[in-house]
Design a protein around this motif. Structure first.
Motif, PDB file in Angstrom:
ATOM      1  N   LEU A   1      -2.775   6.325   8.483  1.00 54.52           N
ATOM      2  CA  LEU A   1      -2.572   4.910   8.150  1.00 54.52           C
ATOM      3  C   LEU A   1      -1.223   4.251   8.677  1.00 54.52           C
ATOM      4  O   LEU A   1      -1.364   3.150   9.449  1.00 54.52           O
ATOM      5  N   PHE A   2      -0.050   5.212   8.553  1.00 56.88           N
ATOM      6  CA  PHE A   2       1.190   4.658   9.157  1.00 56.88           C
ATOM      7  C   PHE A   2       0.899   4.478  10.728  1.00 56.88           C
ATOM      8  O   PHE A   2       1.471   3.570  11.248  1.00 56.88           O
TER       9      PHE A   2
ATOM     10  N   LEU B   1       5.321  10.269   3.397  1.00 49.17           N
ATOM     11  CA  LEU B   1       4.108   9.961   3.676  1.00 49.17           C
ATOM     12  C   LEU B   1       3.183  11.320   3.713  1.00 49.17           C
ATOM     13  O   LEU B   1       2.173  11.451   3.293  1.00 49.17           O
TER      14      LEU B   1
ATOM     15  N   VAL C   1       0.936  -0.986  -0.069  1.00 45.99           N
ATOM     16  CA  VAL C   1      -0.124  -0.113   0.012  1.00 45.99           C
ATOM     17  C   VAL C   1       0.830   1.317   0.170  1.00 45.99           C
ATOM     18  O   VAL C   1       0.707   2.176  -0.714  1.00 45.99           O
ATOM     19  N   PHE C   2       1.760   1.244   0.827  1.00 39.33           N
ATOM     20  CA  PHE C   2       2.767   2.553   0.841  1.00 39.33           C
ATOM     21  C   PHE C   2       3.664   2.644  -0.139  1.00 39.33           C
ATOM     22  O   PHE C   2       3.884   3.778  -0.482  1.00 39.33           O
TER      23      PHE C   2
ATOM     24  N   TRP D   1      -2.353   8.882   4.684  1.00 36.36           N
ATOM     25  CA  TRP D   1      -1.253   8.161   4.719  1.00 36.36           C
ATOM     26  C   TRP D   1      -0.705   8.124   6.183  1.00 36.36           C
ATOM     27  O   TRP D   1       0.061   7.021   6.585  1.00 36.36           O
TER      28      TRP D   1
ATOM     29  N   ALA E   1       1.309   4.082  -3.024  1.00 31.98           N
ATOM     30  CA  ALA E   1       1.008   5.599  -2.799  1.00 31.98           C
ATOM     31  C   ALA E   1       2.322   6.518  -2.761  1.00 31.98           C
ATOM     32  O   ALA E   1       2.085   7.645  -3.712  1.00 31.98           O
ATOM     33  N   THR E   2       3.510   6.188  -2.394  1.00 34.22           N
ATOM     34  CA  THR E   2       4.514   7.175  -2.854  1.00 34.22           C
ATOM     35  C   THR E   2       5.095   6.769  -4.287  1.00 34.22           C
ATOM     36  O   THR E   2       5.523   7.928  -4.838  1.00 34.22           O
TER      37      THR E   2
ATOM     38  N   SER F   1      -0.158  12.535   1.461  1.00 33.72           N
ATOM     39  CA  SER F   1      -1.522  12.988   2.086  1.00 33.72           C
ATOM     40  C   SER F   1      -1.452  12.673   3.597  1.00 33.72           C
ATOM     41  O   SER F   1      -0.671  11.527   3.971  1.00 33.72           O
TER      42      SER F   1
END
Length: 127
Positions: free
Chosen positions: A82-83, A72, A19-20, A79, A23-24, A76
Motif C-alpha cells: 500500500l505504501f 510498516l 490509514v498508516f 502495508w 495500522a502502526t 504486514s
C-alpha cells in the motif's frame, strides 16, 4: 485553479496518513514491537501529523523509503504494498498534474506578457 492540485495532494497525504497511523498504532498498542522498531514506528507514524510529514518527505526526497517502510513491514507486507502504491500514484500522477498546471500558468503568463509588449510597440508606432 492552480490550488486544486495542492488540495488534492494534501487530501491524498491525509487519507493515507490516517490509514498508516491506525495500522502502526494498533501494532504499538498491542506491544508487538519494542526497542528500535518501536522508536522508528513512533518517529514516522506516531501521530497523523507525523505520518503526513513522513509521507510527504517520502515523495519529496526528505527521507529514504526504506526507513519509512521498515515499521510498516513489521505490521504486514500488505502495508508495504500500500505504501509503494501511495508513492507511485502520488509521484507519477499527482505531481505530474501539479507540474503541468504550473507550466501552463507560466506559459500563459509569458504569452500575455508578449502580447502586451507587442501592443505597446504598435501603440508607439501609431503615435
Amino acid at each position: 485553479c492552480s490550488q486544486r492540485p495542492l488540495v488534492l495532494l494534501g487530501l491524498i497525504v491525509y487519507v493515507f496518513a490516517l490509514v498508516f497511523t491506525e495500522a502502526t498504532g494498533d501494532m504499538i498498542r498491542d506491544l508487538r514491537v519494542v526497542g528500535d522498531q518501536q522508536s522508528a514506528s513512533l518517529r514516522y507514524f506516531g501521530s497523523v501529523t507525523t505520518t503526513m510529514l513522513s509521507l510527504f518527505m517520502s515523495i519529496a526526497g526528505g527521507v529514504s523509503w526504506e526507513d519509512v517502510l521498515e515499521p510498516l513491514r513489521q505490521v504486514s507486507e500488505i502495508w508495504v504494498v500500500l505504501f509503494i502504491m501511495y508513492v507511485s500514484f502520488t509521484y507519477f500522477a499527482v505531481l505530474n498534474v501539479m507540474t503541468a498546471v504550473f507550466c501552463e500558468s507560466a506559459i500563459d503568463s509569458a504569452q500575455s506578457d508578449h502580447s502586451t509588449k507587442c501592443q505597446a510597440i504598435l501603440a508607439d508606432k501609431e503615435m
